[in-house]
Scaffold this motif. Sequence first.
Motif, PDB file in Angstrom:
ATOM      1  N   SER A  14       0.819  -1.218   0.000  1.00 54.06           N
ATOM      2  CA  SER A  14       0.000   0.000   0.000  1.00 54.06           C
ATOM      3  C   SER A  14       0.853   1.268   0.000  1.00 54.06           C
ATOM      4  CB  SER A  14      -0.923   0.006   1.219  1.00 54.06           C
ATOM      5  OG  SER A  14      -0.160  -0.030   2.425  1.00 54.06           O
ATOM      6  N   CYS A  15       2.134   1.126   0.367  1.00 56.02           N
ATOM      7  CA  CYS A  15       3.042   2.283   0.403  1.00 56.02           C
ATOM      8  C   CYS A  15       3.745   2.510  -0.925  1.00 56.02           C
ATOM      9  CB  CYS A  15       4.082   2.089   1.505  1.00 56.02           C
ATOM     10  SG  CYS A  15       3.382   1.825   3.138  1.00 56.02           S
ATOM     11  N   GLY A  16       3.818   1.502  -1.764  1.00 55.14           N
ATOM     12  CA  GLY A  16       4.520   1.604  -3.032  1.00 55.14           C
ATOM     13  C   GLY A  16       4.853   0.215  -3.554  1.00 55.14           C
ATOM     14  N   GLN A  17       5.487   0.176  -4.710  1.00 60.42           N
ATOM     15  CA  GLN A  17       5.841  -1.115  -5.306  1.00 60.42           C
ATOM     16  C   GLN A  17       6.938  -1.798  -4.502  1.00 60.42           C
ATOM     17  OE1 GLN A  17       7.224  -0.863  -9.343  1.00 60.42           O
ATOM     18  NE2 GLN A  17       7.593  -3.073  -9.510  1.00 60.42           N
ATOM     19  N   VAL A  18       6.675  -3.018  -4.034  1.00 60.67           N
ATOM     20  CA  VAL A  18       7.638  -3.788  -3.262  1.00 60.67           C
ATOM     21  C   VAL A  18       8.504  -4.596  -4.234  1.00 60.67           C
ATOM     22  CG1 VAL A  18       7.954  -5.595  -1.531  1.00 60.67           C
ATOM     23  CG2 VAL A  18       6.126  -3.917  -1.256  1.00 60.67           C
ATOM     24  N   VAL A  19       9.809  -4.347  -4.191  1.00 57.34           N
ATOM     25  CA  VAL A  19      10.743  -5.056  -5.073  1.00 57.34           C
ATOM     26  C   VAL A  19      11.154  -6.396  -4.479  1.00 57.34           C
ATOM     27  CG1 VAL A  19      13.012  -4.937  -6.186  1.00 57.34           C
ATOM     28  CG2 VAL A  19      11.585  -2.894  -6.031  1.00 57.34           C
ATOM     29  N   ASP A  20      11.395  -6.415  -3.170  1.00 55.26           N
ATOM     30  CA  ASP A  20      11.842  -7.650  -2.514  1.00 55.26           C
ATOM     31  C   ASP A  20      11.430  -7.606  -1.049  1.00 55.26           C
ATOM     32  OD1 ASP A  20      12.969 -10.089  -2.045  1.00 55.26           O
ATOM     33  OD2 ASP A  20      15.013  -9.527  -2.617  1.00 55.26           O
ATOM     34  N   CYS A  21      11.230  -8.795  -0.481  1.00 54.83           N
ATOM     35  CA  CYS A  21      10.850  -8.913   0.926  1.00 54.83           C
ATOM     36  C   CYS A  21      11.529 -10.158   1.481  1.00 54.83           C
ATOM     37  CB  CYS A  21       9.333  -8.998   1.064  1.00 54.83           C
ATOM     38  SG  CYS A  21       8.763  -9.234   2.764  1.00 54.83           S
ATOM     39  N   ARG A  22      12.304 -10.005   2.532  1.00 59.07           N
ATOM     40  CA  ARG A  22      13.035 -11.127   3.134  1.00 59.07           C
ATOM     41  C   ARG A  22      12.742 -11.193   4.627  1.00 59.07           C
ATOM     42  NH1 ARG A  22      17.637 -12.287  -0.082  1.00 59.07           N
ATOM     43  NH2 ARG A  22      17.024 -11.849  -2.232  1.00 59.07           N
ATOM     44  N   VAL A  23      12.157 -12.307   5.073  1.00 62.24           N
ATOM     45  CA  VAL A  23      11.932 -12.540   6.493  1.00 62.24           C
ATOM     46  C   VAL A  23      13.103 -13.339   7.035  1.00 62.24           C
ATOM     47  CG1 VAL A  23      10.439 -13.627   8.213  1.00 62.24           C
ATOM     48  CG2 VAL A  23       9.434 -12.448   6.250  1.00 62.24           C
TER      49      VAL A  23
END
Length: 308
Positions: free
Chosen positions: A145-154
């Motif tokens: 919702s804040c912008g385009q997410v390029v990558d996400c790592r948990v």
Amino acid sequence: MAAGAEISGEVAAAAAAKNSKLESESESSKSESESEFNVQKLVDMFTKLNPLAKEFIPSSYAKQQSFNNLNAITTDESLSPNNKLFPDDDNSINRRRRNNFNQGRRRLNGRSFRAQRDNSIRRTVYVSDIDQLVTEERLAALFSSCGQVVDCRVCGDPHSVLRFAFVEFADEHGARAALNLGGTVLGYYPVRVLPSKTAILPVNPTFLPRSDDEREMCSRTVYCTNIDKKVSQTEVKSFFETACGEVTRLRLLGDHVHSTRIAFVEFVMAESAILALNCSGMVLGTQPIRVSPSKTPVRSRVVRPMLQ
């Protein structure tokens, strides 16, 4: 009689003096001839020496004057083109130029790499206090919702209740807007969002999908971690087929360093992969597993020919 004896004595004395004089003159002439011979011998020896030989030139003079006088020295007929006075000078110059060029190129590459890394850090946020049951897909959906997410790592200890993550956006505006989501309850805990001090390490591009078919395979594949080492590949396949659906391909990986193993599980249907995401936190063997969407497809192993 006495007068005749005196005359004969004077004549003998005169003769003796004359003989001694002749002998001294002959000896002096002999010594002079010998000295002249020795000098001439030395002259002959020196004329055979090459005054331009390397051992006759002082090292300090050679370093200062080698480049200025190299053309004048090599015009001497006694030096052939293959017998230079300083044979390694040209090579050292070229070698120095190559080294300087390589250093400049490395310096440029390093500067470019740091600029890219700093740009990536400004577009990334650090998220902590993440519930263990929250998947990467769910976390990325929150921040989209804040912008385009390029990558996400948990990341984090699989035995810990809370974990942390890094979320990278396409621009800095998305990262700044994500800071306002701090305190949002995700799962059972409110998350904390801070500017990141590090960038996300990119995935090896050779593992990423190379075609539309492989991208479709990724949509049917999940990445499972924290698998008990005592659990076999058959047991992992049976677990996911019972809970989610038919498995077409499974790769179980591990080593002697880590206490747990990982697996890539490919299903027949994409819906089965979505159901598998809900298996995070379920116990397989003695460990609660973590399941997230896979960024890489499960490729067939290449059979290498045996060496004869």
